[in-house]
Write a protein that holds these residues in place. Structure first.
Motif, PDB file in Angstrom:
ATOM      1  N   LEU A  40       5.051  -8.167  -1.999  1.00  0.00           N
ATOM      2  CA  LEU A  40       4.179  -9.096  -2.726  1.00  0.00           C
ATOM      3  C   LEU A  40       4.928 -10.369  -3.099  1.00  0.00           C
ATOM      4  N   ALA A  41       6.212 -10.225  -3.453  1.00  0.00           N
ATOM      5  CA  ALA A  41       7.019 -11.407  -3.786  1.00  0.00           C
ATOM      6  C   ALA A  41       7.195 -12.305  -2.567  1.00  0.00           C
ATOM      7  N   ASP A  42       7.423 -11.694  -1.404  1.00  0.00           N
ATOM      8  CA  ASP A  42       7.563 -12.479  -0.168  1.00  0.00           C
ATOM      9  C   ASP A  42       6.263 -13.214   0.145  1.00  0.00           C
ATOM     10  N   ALA A  43       5.146 -12.527  -0.062  1.00  0.00           N
ATOM     11  CA  ALA A  43       3.845 -13.157   0.199  1.00  0.00           C
ATOM     12  C   ALA A  43       3.638 -14.346  -0.732  1.00  0.00           C
ATOM     13  N   TYR A  44       4.020 -14.185  -1.989  1.00  0.00           N
ATOM     14  CA  TYR A  44       3.880 -15.284  -2.957  1.00  0.00           C
ATOM     15  C   TYR A  44       4.790 -16.452  -2.581  1.00  0.00           C
ATOM     16  N   ALA A  45       6.044 -16.125  -2.157  1.00  0.00           N
ATOM     17  CA  ALA A  45       6.979 -17.176  -1.759  1.00  0.00           C
ATOM     18  C   ALA A  45       6.444 -17.975  -0.569  1.00  0.00           C
ATOM     19  N   LEU A  46       5.790 -17.291   0.355  1.00  0.00           N
ATOM     20  CA  LEU A  46       5.207 -17.980   1.513  1.00  0.00           C
ATOM     21  C   LEU A  46       4.130 -18.965   1.071  1.00  0.00           C
ATOM     22  N   THR A  47       3.312 -18.562   0.119  1.00  0.00           N
ATOM     23  CA  THR A  47       2.267 -19.488  -0.351  1.00  0.00           C
ATOM     24  C   THR A  47       2.866 -20.691  -1.063  1.00  0.00           C
ATOM     25  N   LEU A  48       4.049 -20.497  -1.709  1.00  0.00           N
ATOM     26  CA  LEU A  48       4.717 -21.635  -2.332  1.00  0.00           C
ATOM     27  C   LEU A  48       5.191 -22.635  -1.273  1.00  0.00           C
ATOM     28  N   GLU A  49       5.690 -22.107  -0.152  1.00  0.00           N
ATOM     29  CA  GLU A  49       6.098 -22.984   0.949  1.00  0.00           C
ATOM     30  C   GLU A  49       4.889 -23.738   1.498  1.00  0.00           C
ATOM     31  N   GLN A  50       3.794 -23.037   1.691  1.00  0.00           N
ATOM     32  CA  GLN A  50       2.580 -23.685   2.189  1.00  0.00           C
ATOM     33  C   GLN A  50       2.089 -24.749   1.219  1.00  0.00           C
ATOM     34  N   ARG A  51       2.169 -24.450  -0.053  1.00  0.00           N
ATOM     35  CA  ARG A  51       1.736 -25.402  -1.079  1.00  0.00           C
ATOM     36  C   ARG A  51       2.573 -26.678  -1.042  1.00  0.00           C
ATOM     37  N   SER A  52       3.881 -26.516  -0.824  1.00  0.00           N
ATOM     38  CA  SER A  52       4.768 -27.682  -0.817  1.00  0.00           C
ATOM     39  C   SER A  52       4.481 -28.633   0.338  1.00  0.00           C
ATOM     40  N   SER A  68      -6.081 -17.654  -0.748  1.00  0.00           N
ATOM     41  CA  SER A  68      -6.384 -17.031   0.543  1.00  0.00           C
ATOM     42  C   SER A  68      -5.534 -15.784   0.759  1.00  0.00           C
ATOM     43  N   MET A  69      -4.242 -15.892   0.442  1.00  0.00           N
ATOM     44  CA  MET A  69      -3.350 -14.747   0.607  1.00  0.00           C
ATOM     45  C   MET A  69      -3.779 -13.606  -0.317  1.00  0.00           C
ATOM     46  N   ALA A  70      -4.120 -13.939  -1.567  1.00  0.00           N
ATOM     47  CA  ALA A  70      -4.533 -12.910  -2.522  1.00  0.00           C
ATOM     48  C   ALA A  70      -5.806 -12.214  -2.060  1.00  0.00           C
ATOM     49  N   LEU A  71      -6.721 -12.980  -1.469  1.00  0.00           N
ATOM     50  CA  LEU A  71      -7.968 -12.393  -0.986  1.00  0.00           C
ATOM     51  C   LEU A  71      -7.707 -11.438   0.166  1.00  0.00           C
ATOM     52  N   GLU A  72      -6.836 -11.845   1.086  1.00  0.00           N
ATOM     53  CA  GLU A  72      -6.558 -10.978   2.241  1.00  0.00           C
ATOM     54  C   GLU A  72      -5.846  -9.706   1.821  1.00  0.00           C
ATOM     55  N   LEU A  73      -4.825  -9.839   0.978  1.00  0.00           N
ATOM     56  CA  LEU A  73      -4.098  -8.646   0.540  1.00  0.00           C
ATOM     57  C   LEU A  73      -4.988  -7.757  -0.328  1.00  0.00           C
ATOM     58  N   GLY A  74      -5.815  -8.373  -1.148  1.00  0.00           N
ATOM     59  CA  GLY A  74      -6.718  -7.601  -1.990  1.00  0.00           C
ATOM     60  C   GLY A  74      -7.709  -6.801  -1.186  1.00  0.00           C
ATOM     61  N   ASP A  90       3.636 -11.700 -10.608  1.00  0.00           N
ATOM     62  CA  ASP A  90       4.544 -10.837 -11.362  1.00  0.00           C
ATOM     63  C   ASP A  90       5.658 -10.296 -10.476  1.00  0.00           C
ATOM     64  N   ALA A  91       5.324  -9.942  -9.239  1.00  0.00           N
ATOM     65  CA  ALA A  91       6.329  -9.429  -8.311  1.00  0.00           C
ATOM     66  C   ALA A  91       7.373 -10.502  -8.009  1.00  0.00           C
ATOM     67  N   TYR A  92       6.924 -11.715  -7.771  1.00  0.00           N
ATOM     68  CA  TYR A  92       7.837 -12.815  -7.483  1.00  0.00           C
ATOM     69  C   TYR A  92       8.757 -13.084  -8.677  1.00  0.00           C
ATOM     70  N   GLU A  93       8.200 -13.058  -9.873  1.00  0.00           N
ATOM     71  CA  GLU A  93       8.988 -13.281 -11.080  1.00  0.00           C
ATOM     72  C   GLU A  93      10.024 -12.185 -11.255  1.00  0.00           C
ATOM     73  N   LEU A  94       9.637 -10.934 -11.014  1.00  0.00           N
ATOM     74  CA  LEU A  94      10.566  -9.811 -11.164  1.00  0.00           C
ATOM     75  C   LEU A  94      11.729  -9.936 -10.179  1.00  0.00           C
ATOM     76  N   VAL A  95      11.428 -10.266  -8.935  1.00  0.00           N
ATOM     77  CA  VAL A  95      12.463 -10.382  -7.910  1.00  0.00           C
ATOM     78  C   VAL A  95      13.401 -11.554  -8.213  1.00  0.00           C
ATOM     79  N   GLU A  96      12.835 -12.681  -8.621  1.00  0.00           N
ATOM     80  CA  GLU A  96      13.633 -13.894  -8.816  1.00  0.00           C
ATOM     81  C   GLU A  96      14.413 -13.891 -10.130  1.00  0.00           C
ATOM     82  N   LEU A  97      13.827 -13.400 -11.193  1.00  0.00           N
ATOM     83  CA  LEU A  97      14.446 -13.524 -12.512  1.00  0.00           C
ATOM     84  C   LEU A  97      15.159 -12.258 -12.974  1.00  0.00           C
TER      85      LEU A  97
END
Length: 456
Positions: A40-52, A68-74, A90-97
């Motif tokens: 889930l953290a990797d998926a979130y990180a990918l959306t951050l790259e797309q956003r940038s 879009s990613m949340a809808l597909e995974l959901g 939350d997964a991204y925050e846990l992995v990063e922090l």
């Protein structure tokens, strides 16, 4: 050895096998949860790259990749996309922090629930070095304690490192106090009151005291009725006939039901409408609330602004703690070692057994692993049975709730007390489990006259 004893020993061994298998499954589940969290953290990180790469457009458009990613995974796991979006963040925050917590989760040393309480409590710590120190210390607790006990300790630690003082956080939170209604099924509803913990705990304690009094009166009434029946039967009188209609009415409500009825009654009328005590000792209205607050001397004198606790469970804002200390008629003073935070002595103004005060301060709750029954509601249990020569001393006593105290004496569970108040529980199957006294957040003086957190 007779057949019954052989069967009992074989059953005790099976309990040990069950415990081993359950622990193995817990570790496997933790490893799987860690994999899910990283995914889930990797998926979130990918959306951050797309956003940038989207550029300077509206925030709604920049959120499209995440949505879009949340809808597909959901959809893949049948979870609402908004909920999935929160899980990804939350997964991204846990992995990063919280990398050390992720490592412990990946190795099966803690559960996902333990990791969640560390993350929830620690996210307020902005400095990476402080956050890493917080994580390292709390993980020690998480690997040997239940989730609720870990949560309590994590909140204590985080409060010390939070750049916002407790008083500021409480003053902000208390502005959110409110009352609301939630409708349920079967023509039921809940009334929720969000307010300062001192007052909420006080209300609950008063309702419990009133409810317990009602149950005591009812039990006495039943005993009196049973005695009259026995006397009548001995005299040959028909016990199905009664000249007193009230005598046959008993209160079959549970304590929870009584607490609810009392709360609604007093909110609607101002006082309990029905009082079975007949006004004895002032009746139900004379029962007042009681709360126990532990206040470090540094907080009481204004040197620091944290550390006070309500009933050994939840923090109290310093202003409320000082105000209640100034109006308290009875003092329970708990002295702690300035380096380790371990309770060394207690004192109280009115006479009270010193051992009970010490044990309540040391144990806080029932010492059986996983139990959070407050110490003041527990039995003082001899680890080595008094009848077998066990002394009534602090190093042979601990708090055990009635349920676990009874279980210990009715089965082959054994408890040994080690130095420092550490208990070793041995199950009938031969498995051992350690119970440590709750860790305390301690403050030590530094060379510059400030107070720092003791690294224990």
């Amino acid at each position: 050895m007779d057949a019954d004893e052989k069967r009992r020993r074989a059953e005790d061994k099976r309990a040990g096998v069950f415990a081993d298998e359950l622990a193995r499954l817990r570790r496997r589940r933790a490893v799987l949860e860690a994999k899910k969290t990283r995914l889930l953290a990797d998926a979130y990180a990918l959306t951050l790259e797309q956003r940038s790469r989207i550029g300077s457009v509206s925030s709604r458009e920049r959120d499209i990749p995440l949505r879009s990613m949340a809808l597909e995974l959901g959809m893949a796991v049948r979870v609402n996309d908004r909920s999935m979006q929160t899980q990804m963040h939350d997964a991204y925050e846990l992995v990063e922090l919280f990398p050390a917590t992720m490592e412990a989760l990946s190795e099966g040393r803690v559960t996902r629930a333990h990791a969640q309480v560390i993350q929830d409590a620690g996210r307020v710590i902005e400095d990476p070095v402080d956050r890493a120190a917080f994580e390292r210390i709390v993980l020690v607790e998480a690997e040997r304690q239940s989730v609720p006990r870990t949560k309590k300790y994590a909140i204590q630690r985080a409060a010390v490192l939070d750049p916002r003082p407790l008083q500021e956080r409480h003053d902000k939170a208390v502005k959110e106090r409110r009352v609301w209604v939630t409708d349920l099924d079967d023509a039921m509803s809940t009334l929720t009151i969000l307010g300062s913990n001192v007052y909420i705990h006080g209300v609950y304690h008063r309702l419990t005291g009133q409810g317990t009094t009602i149950k005591d009166v009812d039990r006495a009434k039943r005993r009196e009725h049973a005695a009259k029946q026995a006397e009548a039967e001995a005299s040959g009188v028909d016990t199905n006939e009664s000249t007193d209609g009230d005598e046959l009415w008993f209160d079959d409500r549970s304590l929870d039901e009584i607490r609810c009825d009392l709360a609604l009654d007093m909110l609607l009328t101002g006082s309990p409408t029905i009082d079975p005590t007949d006004g004895a000792k002032g009746g139900l209205g004379a029962i007042t609330a009681e709360v126990q607050i532990t206040i470090p001397i540094t907080t009481l004198t204004g040197v620091t602004n944290s550390g006070a606790e309500l009933n050994g469970v939840t923090p109290v804002d310093p202003e409320t703690a000082r105000r209640m200390a100034g109006t308290a008629r009875v003092w329970d003073r708990v002295m702690t070692d300035p380096i380790t935070g371990v309770v060394t002595a207690v004192d109280r103004y009115v006479p009270h057994p010193s051992q009970t005060r010490f044990l309540n301060a040391r144990d806080v709750t029932c010492r059986t692993p996983g139990c959070r029954r407050p110490a003041k509601l527990c039995d003082k249990d001899h680890s080595r049975d008094f009848a077998l020569g066990g002394p009534t001393s602090n190093d042979n006593l601990c708090n055990e709730c009635a349920r676990h105290h009874t279980l210990k004496h009715a089965t082959n569970w054994h408890v040994e007390q080690l130095p420092g108040g550490v208990l070793t529980f041995t199950s009938p199957g031969g498995k051992t489990y350690e119970s440590h006294p709750p860790s305390r957040v301690a403050f030590v003086p530094t060379d510059d006259g400030e107070l720092a957190v003791a690294p224990f």
